[in-house]
Scaffold this motif. Structure first.
Motif, PDB file in Angstrom:
ATOM      1  N   LYS A  34     128.669 -31.997  12.218  1.00 39.78           N
ATOM      2  CA  LYS A  34     127.979 -32.639  13.332  1.00 39.78           C
ATOM      3  C   LYS A  34     128.269 -34.139  13.304  1.00 39.78           C
ATOM      4  O   LYS A  34     128.280 -34.751  12.232  1.00 39.78           O
ATOM      5  CB  LYS A  34     126.481 -32.380  13.194  1.00 39.78           C
ATOM      6  CG  LYS A  34     125.693 -32.394  14.473  1.00 39.78           C
ATOM      7  CD  LYS A  34     124.265 -31.953  14.188  1.00 39.78           C
ATOM      8  CE  LYS A  34     123.478 -31.842  15.474  1.00 39.78           C
ATOM      9  NZ  LYS A  34     122.086 -31.428  15.203  1.00 39.78           N
ATOM     10  N   THR A  57     126.684 -36.758  15.436  1.00 44.66           N
ATOM     11  CA  THR A  57     125.434 -37.530  15.499  1.00 44.66           C
ATOM     12  C   THR A  57     124.329 -36.703  14.857  1.00 44.66           C
ATOM     13  O   THR A  57     124.064 -35.575  15.291  1.00 44.66           O
ATOM     14  CB  THR A  57     125.066 -37.867  16.947  1.00 44.66           C
ATOM     15  OG1 THR A  57     124.991 -36.667  17.707  1.00 44.66           O
ATOM     16  CG2 THR A  57     126.119 -38.777  17.561  1.00 44.66           C
ATOM     17  N   VAL A  58     123.690 -37.261  13.833  1.00 43.95           N
ATOM     18  CA  VAL A  58     122.743 -36.495  13.025  1.00 43.95           C
ATOM     19  C   VAL A  58     121.414 -37.232  12.944  1.00 43.95           C
ATOM     20  O   VAL A  58     121.381 -38.454  12.760  1.00 43.95           O
ATOM     21  CB  VAL A  58     123.304 -36.294  11.597  1.00 43.95           C
ATOM     22  CG1 VAL A  58     122.400 -35.372  10.797  1.00 43.95           C
ATOM     23  CG2 VAL A  58     124.726 -35.778  11.635  1.00 43.95           C
ATOM     24  N   ASN A  59     120.312 -36.496  13.075  1.00 47.79           N
ATOM     25  CA  ASN A  59     119.000 -37.100  12.848  1.00 47.79           C
ATOM     26  C   ASN A  59     118.641 -37.006  11.361  1.00 47.79           C
ATOM     27  O   ASN A  59     119.316 -36.329  10.580  1.00 47.79           O
ATOM     28  CB  ASN A  59     117.928 -36.455  13.735  1.00 47.79           C
ATOM     29  CG  ASN A  59     117.801 -34.968  13.504  1.00 47.79           C
ATOM     30  OD1 ASN A  59     118.093 -34.470  12.417  1.00 47.79           O
ATOM     31  ND2 ASN A  59     117.359 -34.243  14.520  1.00 47.79           N
ATOM     32  N   LYS A  60     117.576 -37.665  10.973  1.00 45.97           N
ATOM     33  CA  LYS A  60     117.213 -37.769   9.563  1.00 45.97           C
ATOM     34  C   LYS A  60     116.855 -36.408   8.967  1.00 45.97           C
ATOM     35  O   LYS A  60     117.152 -36.118   7.802  1.00 45.97           O
ATOM     36  CB  LYS A  60     116.035 -38.725   9.392  1.00 45.97           C
ATOM     37  CG  LYS A  60     116.373 -40.180   9.679  1.00 45.97           C
ATOM     38  CD  LYS A  60     117.262 -40.745   8.600  1.00 45.97           C
ATOM     39  CE  LYS A  60     117.504 -42.237   8.837  1.00 45.97           C
ATOM     40  NZ  LYS A  60     118.407 -42.801   7.802  1.00 45.97           N
ATOM     41  N   ALA A  61     116.200 -35.554   9.753  1.00 49.82           N
ATOM     42  CA  ALA A  61     115.785 -34.249   9.249  1.00 49.82           C
ATOM     43  C   ALA A  61     117.001 -33.389   8.896  1.00 49.82           C
ATOM     44  O   ALA A  61     117.062 -32.788   7.818  1.00 49.82           O
ATOM     45  CB  ALA A  61     114.914 -33.545  10.284  1.00 49.82           C
ATOM     46  N   ALA A  62     117.970 -33.332   9.813  1.00 50.61           N
ATOM     47  CA  ALA A  62     119.175 -32.534   9.566  1.00 50.61           C
ATOM     48  C   ALA A  62     120.001 -33.120   8.430  1.00 50.61           C
ATOM     49  O   ALA A  62     120.591 -32.399   7.625  1.00 50.61           O
ATOM     50  CB  ALA A  62     120.006 -32.447  10.841  1.00 50.61           C
ATOM     51  N   GLU A  63     120.027 -34.444   8.354  1.00 47.64           N
ATOM     52  CA  GLU A  63     120.788 -35.110   7.296  1.00 47.64           C
ATOM     53  C   GLU A  63     120.185 -34.810   5.920  1.00 47.64           C
ATOM     54  O   GLU A  63     120.913 -34.516   4.964  1.00 47.64           O
ATOM     55  CB  GLU A  63     120.795 -36.624   7.542  1.00 47.64           C
ATOM     56  CG  GLU A  63     121.651 -37.408   6.566  1.00 47.64           C
ATOM     57  CD  GLU A  63     121.618 -38.904   6.838  1.00 47.64           C
ATOM     58  OE1 GLU A  63     122.399 -39.634   6.204  1.00 47.64           O
ATOM     59  OE2 GLU A  63     120.806 -39.340   7.680  1.00 47.64           O
ATOM     60  N   ARG A 117     126.804 -28.223  13.019  1.00 46.10           N
ATOM     61  CA  ARG A 117     126.422 -27.991  14.422  1.00 46.10           C
ATOM     62  C   ARG A 117     125.826 -26.607  14.630  1.00 46.10           C
ATOM     63  O   ARG A 117     124.955 -26.413  15.465  1.00 46.10           O
ATOM     64  CB  ARG A 117     127.652 -28.164  15.319  1.00 46.10           C
ATOM     65  CG  ARG A 117     128.192 -29.583  15.371  1.00 46.10           C
ATOM     66  CD  ARG A 117     129.331 -29.711  16.357  1.00 46.10           C
ATOM     67  NE  ARG A 117     128.870 -29.506  17.723  1.00 46.10           N
ATOM     68  CZ  ARG A 117     129.677 -29.474  18.785  1.00 46.10           C
ATOM     69  NH1 ARG A 117     130.969 -29.649  18.626  1.00 46.10           N
ATOM     70  NH2 ARG A 117     129.194 -29.291  19.976  1.00 46.10           N
TER      71      ARG A 117
END
Length: 203
Positions: free
Chosen positions: A55, A57-63, A75
């Motif tokens: 992915k 562009t990643v948000n903090k939760a997914a990261e 993704r």
């Protein structure tokens, strides 16, 4: 059932040993990373959560979730049950999970075809097979049966509407080739979805 996440590359055809031309679909299958291991003690069931395709562009939760597996966020993330091998968090599962000659089930999202009429969407007769009262409108649906009672249209009535864009599963597709160095899987027949769409391959 165990399996992999893949991406549909497109269709082609190959010749078998008898000289017969076989239509087939090429899928980029894996490598997939184990992003979470479900256990009976913690989750109440056993399964592997695997991810495919990095992915951007990643948000903090997914990261944070992917960081536990020593990977980047993916993704497409899917859970599978029934893996025979004992995979650990962060392990990679490749296309070599499949072998030539075996049969697999492939699920994907079919191509969206927009708003369509009853002839295309439900295979109504159209010209020459007017059965619902229409006499001068060749592709019209005709009567839909409702009168002063029940004074409504029943759910599920075959009418015009949005077509495609649904989850479709095709079963028992034979694996013709496994190209391990390029992560490619060649299966006999067609697979739902447009090019570069994600598919779920299970066996």
């Amino acid at each position: 059932m165990s399996g992999l996440i893949g991406k549909k590359i497109g269709m082609t055809s190959i010749f078998d040993e008898n000289g017969k031309n076989i239509p087939c679909t090429v899928i980029e299958a894996g490598p997939c990373v184990v992003t979470q291991v479900r256990t009976k003690e913690v989750d109440g069931y056993e399964a592997l959560q695997i991810g495919f395709d990095d992915k951007k562009t990643v948000n903090k939760a997914a990261e944070g979730h992917a960081k536990k597996a020593g990977s980047v966020a993916k993704r497409k993330v899917v859970e599978f049950k029934g893996f025979e091998a004992d995979y650990k968090l962060g392990d990679a599962i490749t296309v070599e999970h499949f072998s030539e000659g075996e049969f697999v089930d492939i699920a994907g999202t079919s191509k969206g075809k927009g708003f369509q009429g009853v002839v295309k969407r439900h295979n109504f007769g159209g010209v020459g097979q007017q059965t619902h009262g229409q006499h001068n409108r060749l592709r019209a649906p005709g009567s839909i049966g409702a009168a002063s009672y029940p004074a409504r249209v029943f759910k599920g009535m075959k009418m015009a509407g949005r077509m495609g864009g649904e989850r479709v599963k095709v079963e028992n597709l034979r694996v013709l080739k496994v190209v391990a160095d390029r992560n490619l899987l060649v299966v006999k027949g067609c697979v739902p979805g447009h090019k570069n769409s994600y598919v779920i391959i299970s066996k």
